[in-house]
Design a protein around this motif. Structure first.
Motif, PDB file in Angstrom:
ATOM      1  N   HIS A  84       0.826  -1.212   0.000  1.00  0.00           N
ATOM      2  CA  HIS A  84       0.000   0.000   0.000  1.00  0.00           C
ATOM      3  C   HIS A  84       0.861   1.263   0.000  1.00  0.00           C
ATOM      4  O   HIS A  84       0.413   2.338   0.402  1.00  0.00           O
ATOM      5  CB  HIS A  84      -0.953  -0.008   1.211  1.00  0.00           C
ATOM      6  CG  HIS A  84      -0.298  -0.391   2.512  1.00  0.00           C
ATOM      7  ND1 HIS A  84       0.183   0.536   3.411  1.00  0.00           N
ATOM      8  CD2 HIS A  84      -0.045  -1.607   3.053  1.00  0.00           C
ATOM      9  CE1 HIS A  84       0.686  -0.093   4.459  1.00  0.00           C
ATOM     10  NE2 HIS A  84       0.571  -1.385   4.268  1.00  0.00           N
ATOM     11  N   TYR A  85       2.111   1.117  -0.471  1.00  0.00           N
ATOM     12  CA  TYR A  85       2.997   2.281  -0.550  1.00  0.00           C
ATOM     13  C   TYR A  85       2.389   3.373  -1.427  1.00  0.00           C
ATOM     14  O   TYR A  85       2.413   4.561  -1.066  1.00  0.00           O
ATOM     15  CB  TYR A  85       4.365   1.864  -1.098  1.00  0.00           C
ATOM     16  CG  TYR A  85       5.342   3.007  -1.259  1.00  0.00           C
ATOM     17  CD1 TYR A  85       6.184   3.375  -0.219  1.00  0.00           C
ATOM     18  CD2 TYR A  85       5.414   3.722  -2.466  1.00  0.00           C
ATOM     19  CE1 TYR A  85       7.081   4.425  -0.363  1.00  0.00           C
ATOM     20  CE2 TYR A  85       6.303   4.768  -2.609  1.00  0.00           C
ATOM     21  CZ  TYR A  85       7.134   5.121  -1.560  1.00  0.00           C
ATOM     22  OH  TYR A  85       8.008   6.167  -1.711  1.00  0.00           O
ATOM     23  N   ALA A  86       1.822   2.984  -2.570  1.00  0.00           N
ATOM     24  CA  ALA A  86       1.265   3.967  -3.505  1.00  0.00           C
ATOM     25  C   ALA A  86       0.093   4.732  -2.909  1.00  0.00           C
ATOM     26  O   ALA A  86      -0.199   5.864  -3.324  1.00  0.00           O
ATOM     27  CB  ALA A  86       0.823   3.271  -4.794  1.00  0.00           C
ATOM     28  N   ALA A  87      -0.548   4.145  -1.904  1.00  0.00           N
ATOM     29  CA  ALA A  87      -1.679   4.813  -1.251  1.00  0.00           C
ATOM     30  C   ALA A  87      -1.218   5.810  -0.194  1.00  0.00           C
ATOM     31  O   ALA A  87      -2.031   6.531   0.395  1.00  0.00           O
ATOM     32  CB  ALA A  87      -2.606   3.784  -0.612  1.00  0.00           C
ATOM     33  N   GLY A  88       0.095   5.844   0.057  1.00  0.00           N
ATOM     34  CA  GLY A  88       0.634   6.781   1.042  1.00  0.00           C
ATOM     35  C   GLY A  88       0.477   6.324   2.474  1.00  0.00           C
ATOM     36  O   GLY A  88       0.595   7.130   3.400  1.00  0.00           O
TER      37      GLY A  88
END
Length: 271
Positions: A84-88
């Protein structure tokens, strides 16, 4: 000798060479095959990350505050496809960038039978040894942990992504033609692999067609007929003749113990 357990150090050799860390000490284990050993748990546990004493260990050695705050303890480490890195929302973005956004390898291994797995390049062949694999073959190189997870999920529709530790400890696995299995799985997963290439580019999946399977030999004199697992929380003293070492397990005539499971536990070791 007394100290805190850590997962065993291993080196690919014939057979695999093992050392048992106890705090800052390293105990050579291969020479102890066939001899009696004893581990006695003191009742104290220390977090492998921050060093604080804790009443209970989480995720193989962490105290609860570290377990709920560190990115390396998040569910996405076990299931990279849930990154979920891209979700911040990564717990530690800097750690994630260093750990997850580096080349990973998708591999086939033969431990309790054929399985698919992923690992960083720096963990080859340690990852295979820790899983008790007698054969392993890297099949894809990919740019990140997330992409490796997507490939693993696709292949896991056709072969297992888990090791049966009981079966792995009972016997030597029957040899498998991993290269032939790789070729068949690539055909079986063609739609999913094409979708991954479409999302991340052709260069995201590097097929390692020229790799050869690695054979791994473990220092085992005899395998147990029945697998009885020791639990230091219930049995603070583990004693018996050491018949072998496989994965992260010590195989005694009285039972087996997963050393990695008890990382951070303070024990006295005698041989």
């Amino acid at each position: 000798m007394k100290g805190q357990l850590r997962k065993m150090h291993s080196r690919l050799d014939r057979p695999v060479h093992y050392e048992l860390p106890l705090s800052d000490q390293l105990i050579a284990l291969n020479p102890l095959i066939g001899k009696p050993i004893k581990l006695v748990y003191s009742g104290k546990i220390f977090c492998v990350e921050c060093g604080r004493q804790t009443k209970k260990s989480f995720n193989q050695g962490y105290c609860y505050p570290c377990f709920i705050s560190l990115a390396q303890c998040d569910m996405c480490i076990m299931k990279p496809e849930t990154c979920h890195y891209a979700a911040g929302t990564c717990r530690e973005p800097a750690w994630g960038e260093a750990f997850c956004f580096q080349p990973h390898f998708v591999y086939l291994a033969n431990s309790s039978g054929i399985k698919v797995g992923i690992t960083r390049q720096t963990q080859i062949p340690t990852r295979w040894i820790d899983q008790g694999a007698v054969q392993a073959l890297p099949i894809f190189k990919v740019p990140s942990r997330y992409v490796s997870g997507l490939v693993e999920v696709a292949i896991a529709k056709h072969v297992s992504d888990k090791t049966s530790w009981q079966q792995m400890l009972k016997s030597q696995a029957v040899p498998i033609n991993l290269a032939a299995k790789r070729d068949q799985l690539i055909k079986d997963c063609e739609p999913e692999l094409a979708d991954i290439k479409k999302r991340f580019g052709e260069q995201a999946l590097e097929l390692l067609a020229d790799e050869h399977a690695v054979d791994i030999h473990f220092p085992v004199d005899s395998y147990p007929v029945k697998v009885k697992s020791f639990n230091l929380d219930k049995e603070p003293e583990v004693a018996g003749v050491l018949h072998g070492i496989k994965g992260q397990y010590l195989l005694l005539d009285t039972g087996v113990i997963n050393i990695r499971k008890f990382s951070g536990y303070e024990v006295a070791f005698n041989a």
